[in-house]
Design a protein around this motif. Structure first.
Motif, PDB file in Angstrom:
ATOM      1  N   GLU A  48       0.827  -1.209   0.000  1.00  0.00           N
ATOM      2  CA  GLU A  48       0.000   0.000   0.000  1.00  0.00           C
ATOM      3  C   GLU A  48       0.860   1.257   0.000  1.00  0.00           C
ATOM      4  O   GLU A  48       0.572   2.222  -0.717  1.00  0.00           O
ATOM      5  N   LYS A  73      -7.745   2.727  -7.159  1.00  0.00           N
ATOM      6  CA  LYS A  73      -8.669   1.620  -6.832  1.00  0.00           C
ATOM      7  C   LYS A  73      -7.937   0.538  -6.039  1.00  0.00           C
ATOM      8  O   LYS A  73      -8.437   0.043  -5.029  1.00  0.00           O
ATOM      9  N   ILE A  74      -6.739   0.181  -6.498  1.00  0.00           N
ATOM     10  CA  ILE A  74      -5.927  -0.817  -5.792  1.00  0.00           C
ATOM     11  C   ILE A  74      -5.589  -0.332  -4.389  1.00  0.00           C
ATOM     12  O   ILE A  74      -5.637  -1.100  -3.425  1.00  0.00           O
ATOM     13  N   ASP A  75      -5.280   0.950  -4.260  1.00  0.00           N
ATOM     14  CA  ASP A  75      -4.945   1.522  -2.960  1.00  0.00           C
ATOM     15  C   ASP A  75      -6.120   1.416  -1.995  1.00  0.00           C
ATOM     16  O   ASP A  75      -5.947   1.037  -0.834  1.00  0.00           O
TER      17      ASP A  75
END
Length: 173
Positions: A48, A73-75
């Motif tokens: 992250e 979005k991944i975060d």
């Protein structure tokens, strides 16, 4: 123009996560569920902080909307997953039948991640300010608060049920 002040916190977070990861993964560990959950916490934290640093670098230097969108979005998924793993860790050290609760919670967590992937997200990159808005941002905040409330509820419930008020030392930072 490269604005360094936006990178102070993400880079610091990455360096701290990297050091914790190096210490954790280079030493021998006891193989149990608690250590496995902690391993995921350390890994998610490292990933992250790396993604957060990349988001700032890409937003400042390249202005690549598509890549920034995907990374944000991944975060959000990683932040929510980190809190879910912290919740699982608290359940593990607090409740004897934690597996049933974690399995049910995992299904809900998967639903949360699907909602984050398919919900609206607006990127803001104006005047040196990098931020997000939209349903994903609001939903991510709500889910994080929900996990924090669940963690506090589990710890409080364990403490209240214990007549002698001997809280597990693992609950105390």
């Amino acid at each position: 123009i490269f604005i360094m002040h936006n990178l102070y916190l993400p880079i610091s977070g990455f360096l701290i996560s990297f050091l914790v990861s190096m210490i954790f993964f280079t030493k021998q560990r006891v193989k149990n569920s608690e250590t496995k959950i902690y391993k995921y916490l350390v890994f998610i934290s490292l990933l992250e902080s790396l993604i957060a640093s990349l988001i700032v670098l890409i937003s400042i230097n390249y202005d690549n909307y598509s890549l920034s969108y995907v990374l944000n979005k991944i975060d959000y998924i990683l932040i929510i997953s980190w809190l879910f793993m912290l919740y699982a860790y608290i359940l593990y050290i607090s409740i004897s039948n934690f597996k049933k609760i974690v399995i049910g919670s995992s299904i809900v967590h998967l639903l949360f991640m699907i909602i984050v992937v398919f919900s609206d997200l607006t990127l803001i990159n104006e005047n040196g300010v990098i931020n997000t808005a939209g349903f994903t941002a609001v939903f991510g905040l709500i889910v994080c608060v929900l996990y924090l409330i669940l963690i506090i509820f589990v710890i409080t419930t364990v403490y209240v049920k214990n007549k002698e008020h001997n809280l597990n030392k693992k609950h105390i930072p």
